[in-house]
Every structure is written in structure tokens, then in C-alpha cells.
Design a protein around this motif. Structure first.
Motif, PDB file in Angstrom:
ATOM      1  N   ALA A 159     -39.366  13.978 -26.962  1.00 19.11           N
ATOM      2  CA  ALA A 159     -37.923  13.322 -26.363  1.00 19.11           C
ATOM      3  C   ALA A 159     -38.554  14.710 -24.748  1.00 19.11           C
ATOM      4  O   ALA A 159     -37.648  13.378 -24.130  1.00 19.11           O
ATOM      5  CB  ALA A 159     -37.366  13.841 -27.489  1.00 19.11           C
ATOM      6  N   GLU A 160     -38.251  15.517 -24.879  1.00 14.25           N
ATOM      7  CA  GLU A 160     -38.330  16.498 -24.007  1.00 14.25           C
ATOM      8  C   GLU A 160     -39.401  15.560 -22.452  1.00 14.25           C
ATOM      9  O   GLU A 160     -38.767  15.285 -21.279  1.00 14.25           O
ATOM     10  CB  GLU A 160     -38.172  17.399 -23.409  1.00 14.25           C
ATOM     11  CG  GLU A 160     -37.734  18.732 -24.480  1.00 14.25           C
ATOM     12  CD  GLU A 160     -37.566  20.048 -24.449  1.00 14.25           C
ATOM     13  OE1 GLU A 160     -39.077  20.087 -24.503  1.00 14.25           O
ATOM     14  OE2 GLU A 160     -36.941  20.682 -24.939  1.00 14.25           O
TER      15      GLU A 160
ATOM     16  N   HIS B   2     -35.896  10.936 -23.718  1.00 15.44           N
ATOM     17  CA  HIS B   2     -34.851  10.891 -24.713  1.00 15.44           C
ATOM     18  C   HIS B   2     -34.219  11.920 -25.216  1.00 15.44           C
ATOM     19  O   HIS B   2     -35.025  12.652 -25.363  1.00 15.44           O
ATOM     20  CB  HIS B   2     -35.347   9.604 -25.575  1.00 15.44           C
ATOM     21  CG  HIS B   2     -36.658  10.112 -26.633  1.00 15.44           C
ATOM     22  ND1 HIS B   2     -38.026   9.909 -26.003  1.00 15.44           N
ATOM     23  CD2 HIS B   2     -36.639  11.034 -27.734  1.00 15.44           C
ATOM     24  CE1 HIS B   2     -38.820  10.365 -27.443  1.00 15.44           C
ATOM     25  NE2 HIS B   2     -37.792  10.857 -28.113  1.00 15.44           N
ATOM     26  N   HIS B   3     -33.285  11.073 -26.148  1.00 13.56           N
ATOM     27  CA  HIS B   3     -32.006  12.688 -26.670  1.00 13.56           C
ATOM     28  C   HIS B   3     -33.036  13.116 -28.189  1.00 13.56           C
ATOM     29  O   HIS B   3     -33.549  11.046 -28.782  1.00 13.56           O
ATOM     30  CB  HIS B   3     -31.218  11.839 -26.675  1.00 13.56           C
ATOM     31  CG  HIS B   3     -30.224  11.467 -25.624  1.00 13.56           C
ATOM     32  ND1 HIS B   3     -29.470  12.953 -25.016  1.00 13.56           N
ATOM     33  CD2 HIS B   3     -30.263  10.556 -25.112  1.00 13.56           C
ATOM     34  CE1 HIS B   3     -29.129  12.245 -23.876  1.00 13.56           C
ATOM     35  NE2 HIS B   3     -29.363  11.190 -23.650  1.00 13.56           N
ATOM     36  N   LEU B   4     -33.147  13.444 -28.701  1.00 10.30           N
ATOM     37  CA  LEU B   4     -33.264  13.746 -30.019  1.00 10.30           C
ATOM     38  C   LEU B   4     -31.752  14.064 -30.946  1.00 10.30           C
ATOM     39  O   LEU B   4     -31.373  14.691 -30.302  1.00 10.30           O
ATOM     40  CB  LEU B   4     -34.458  14.797 -30.254  1.00 10.30           C
ATOM     41  CG  LEU B   4     -34.622  15.106 -31.782  1.00 10.30           C
ATOM     42  CD1 LEU B   4     -35.961  13.623 -31.627  1.00 10.30           C
ATOM     43  CD2 LEU B   4     -35.498  16.543 -31.990  1.00 10.30           C
TER      44      LEU B   4
ATOM     45  N   ASP C  95     -39.899  12.711 -22.373  1.00 10.75           N
ATOM     46  CA  ASP C  95     -40.664  11.077 -22.409  1.00 10.75           C
ATOM     47  C   ASP C  95     -38.983  11.096 -21.931  1.00 10.75           C
ATOM     48  O   ASP C  95     -38.540  10.448 -21.091  1.00 10.75           O
ATOM     49  CB  ASP C  95     -40.739  10.265 -23.840  1.00 10.75           C
ATOM     50  CG  ASP C  95     -39.859   8.769 -23.326  1.00 10.75           C
ATOM     51  OD1 ASP C  95     -40.986   8.169 -22.510  1.00 10.75           O
ATOM     52  OD2 ASP C  95     -38.860   8.574 -24.295  1.00 10.75           O
TER      53      ASP C  95
ATOM     54  N   ALA D  54     -31.184  18.819 -28.828  1.00  9.41           N
ATOM     55  CA  ALA D  54     -30.423  17.552 -29.832  1.00  9.41           C
ATOM     56  C   ALA D  54     -28.962  17.898 -29.727  1.00  9.41           C
ATOM     57  O   ALA D  54     -28.135  18.510 -29.566  1.00  9.41           O
ATOM     58  CB  ALA D  54     -31.108  17.724 -31.083  1.00  9.41           C
TER      59      ALA D  54
ATOM     60  N   ALA E 276     -32.933   7.229 -27.524  1.00  6.16           N
ATOM     61  CA  ALA E 276     -32.565   8.017 -28.021  1.00  6.16           C
ATOM     62  C   ALA E 276     -34.319   7.810 -30.254  1.00  6.16           C
ATOM     63  O   ALA E 276     -34.015   6.892 -29.988  1.00  6.16           O
ATOM     64  CB  ALA E 276     -31.557   7.780 -29.226  1.00  6.16           C
ATOM     65  N   HIS E 277     -34.215   8.732 -30.268  1.00  5.26           N
ATOM     66  CA  HIS E 277     -35.253   9.197 -31.861  1.00  5.26           C
ATOM     67  C   HIS E 277     -33.847   9.873 -32.452  1.00  5.26           C
ATOM     68  O   HIS E 277     -33.271  11.214 -32.097  1.00  5.26           O
ATOM     69  CB  HIS E 277     -36.302   9.022 -31.521  1.00  5.26           C
ATOM     70  CG  HIS E 277     -36.920   9.583 -32.908  1.00  5.26           C
ATOM     71  ND1 HIS E 277     -37.920  10.402 -33.005  1.00  5.26           N
ATOM     72  CD2 HIS E 277     -37.099   8.693 -34.191  1.00  5.26           C
ATOM     73  CE1 HIS E 277     -38.974  10.267 -34.231  1.00  5.26           C
ATOM     74  NE2 HIS E 277     -37.530   9.076 -34.794  1.00  5.26           N
TER      75      HIS E 277
ATOM     76  N   LEU F 219     -41.450  16.503 -31.992  1.00  4.74           N
ATOM     77  CA  LEU F 219     -40.385  15.479 -32.008  1.00  4.74           C
ATOM     78  C   LEU F 219     -39.045  15.730 -30.819  1.00  4.74           C
ATOM     79  O   LEU F 219     -39.685  14.992 -29.556  1.00  4.74           O
ATOM     80  CB  LEU F 219     -40.033  14.778 -33.041  1.00  4.74           C
ATOM     81  CG  LEU F 219     -40.389  14.010 -33.597  1.00  4.74           C
ATOM     82  CD1 LEU F 219     -39.696  13.481 -35.542  1.00  4.74           C
ATOM     83  CD2 LEU F 219     -41.273  13.046 -33.482  1.00  4.74           C
TER      84      LEU F 219
END
Length: 266
Positions: A167-168, A172-174, A170, A215, A149-150, A163
Motif C-alpha cells: 500500500a505504501e 493506496h490506503h490499507l 503503490d 492503516a 484502497a485495499h 500488504l
């Protein structure tokens, strides 16, 4: 691996023990299953008390905390992460963030220590917070552990398109802090109009928009009414026209900003 709920409960500024324990306990009672805190908030022990007091099984609660900017050297990461786990009363921290890439942050030392914590089982997932896109790319490249997550400021007045796209891409969660812009969303005519149509508040519309964008908002609340109201955003179904109208807002307004912030150092 634990589920990562669409909506979390933030604990920033819940510095009074009784207020924090009561708020987190209430949040869990009404249905929140993602609790977010930080070493910098000075309330990890209070959050831990609430987790222990709650009727909800700890295995059903996703617990996240963040490393203070003074604790990003290798030894400090390892030592203070274990201290945070003890304060929170958990064997494994579900998600540990680097709170800000400032002060003692060193990509080599900090990120390697996070990988070590995952290997040892002290931490289940690694997160970053308040990173610029270039800093985020560098960290993702250096981490052995996949970024989970970021966390950044995000709301309809600061939409973080770049960002979100990262996230999409990579995977990971935003995670969105200040997701209602400290209720400045209540002063925006577009959000007010959409809220009236849904018999909701602008804050609820802001949270629903964030969830629609993919998000994970983590609104902070202290009163039982606001805690319930924020959770009710999960029941709002925005139309395509609603989303397009919000997307079209002038979205460059930061709430959290200071000279040393990463985005002011380019």
C-alpha cells in the motif's frame, strides 16, 4: 475529492433496520465521517436512511460499499453499483470495492466495469478487498483507475506487513476490518498492559496502533458507548516503545478464514 478519514464506521452484522439506522446516525453525530457497508450486508437501504436523517451534510461523509461475489460479471457490476447508489441515496459512491476475488470475479470483466463506473461518475474511487499480494498486483496493473484502497482483516494479531508495504509503495490506503479481532485483543497481555498505561481499553490501543501504522480501521459498533469509545482511539498517542512491543507480537491469527478464501488457494 473528499477527505478519507483516519477512522471509519463499519456496519457488518447491522442487519436490523432500527439498530442500523440508530447506530449510523449516532456515529455521524459523534464525529465519524467515513461509513463502510456492502451489498452482502443487506443494509445499504438502512445506511441510506441514516445518511438522509443525519444533520451532517452528505458532502462531508465518505461512503463506501462493496460488490457481492455474485455481482462481479461486467453487467452485474454496472447494474448493482447503480442500485447500491440508489439505496444509499448518493449520486456518486465515494468508494466501491470488490468484496472478495471469488465466484464471478474475472479480472478482465470486473475491473473494466469498475473503470467504466468511474468514467460515468457513478463511482469516485475503486477499491479491492481480501486480495492476495499476487492478485493485488495483477489488478493494479489491469485497472486504468488508480487503486484507492485495499480492505483486509488487520489488527495487532494479524499485522499484514506485506500488504501494508504494498500500500505504501503503490500509494493506496490499507483499510482494516475486524480491527480489534472481535475483541480478542482484550486477552493479549501486551495490549492490556499498554492500555492500562494509557487509561484506555485494549480495543482502543489496537485502533490507535493501526492508525499509527498508516492503516484506516473501520470498527463496527452498535451501542452508543462503544461507538464513542472507538472514536476516542484518535486521541491516544502510543510511544515508540508501545508500537515496538505490539509489532513484536506473534501476528498470524486470522478471525475471518474459510477454505475458499484466497490465501488458502495457493
Amino acid at each position: 475529492m473528499k477527505e478519507f478519514p483516519q477512522l471509519g464506521f463499519g456496519t457488518y452484522k447491522l442487519e436490523d433496520r432500527d439498530e442500523c439506522v440508530e447506530a449510523v446516525t449516532k456515529a455521524l453525530d459523534v464525529g465519524y465521517r467515513h461509513i463502510d457497508t456492502a451489498q452482502m450486508y443487506d443494509n445499504e437501504e438502512f445506511v441510506g436512511e441514516a445518511l438522509a436523517e443525519s444533520d451532517v451534510d452528505i458532502d462531508d461523509i465518505f461512503v463506501a460499499t462493496k460488490l457481492d461475489t455474485d455481482n462481479l460479471g461486467s453487467d452485474d457490476v454496472l447494474e448493482t453499483a447503480r442500485e447500491s447508489a440508489e439505496k444509499l441515496g448518493v449520486e456518486t459512491i465515494d468508494l466501491l470495492y470488490v468484496h472478495w476475488p471469488l465466484d464471478s470475479y474475472d479480472p478482465d470483466e470486473t475491473l473494466a466495469a469498475l473503470d467504466e463506473l468511474v468514467e460515468e461518475g457513478v463511482v469516485a474511487n475503486v477499491g479491492l478487498s481480501n486480495f492476495r499480494p499476487d492478485q493485488l498486483e495483477e489488478a493494479i496493473d489491469r485497472l486504468d483507475t488508480p487503486l484507492f484502497a485495499h480492505q483486509v482483516e488487520m489488527h495487532p494479531l494479524l499485522q499484514q506487513d506485506e500488504l501494508l508495504a504494498m500500500a505504501e509503495e503503490d500509494g493506496h490506503h490499507l483499510v482494516a476490518y475486524s480491527p480489534i479481532a472481535r475483541n480478542e485483543v482484550a486477552d493479549n497481555d501486551t495490549l492490556v498492559d499498554i492500555a492500562e498505561k494509557h487509561e484506555a481499553s485494549p480495543a482502543q490501543v489496537s485502533l490507535a496502533w493501526l492508525i499509527e501504522k498508516g492503516a484506516t480501521p473501520i470498527p463496527k459498533a452498535a451501542s452508543p458507548e462503544h461507538i464513542r469509545d472507538n472514536l476516542a482511539a484518535l486521541d491516544i498517542e502510543l510511544s515508540d516503545d508501545d508500537i515496538a512491543a505490539i509489532d513484536a507480537l506473534d501476528a498470524h491469527h486470522r478471525i475471518v478464514d474459510f477454505d475458499e478464501a484466497p490465501w488458502n488457494q495457493v
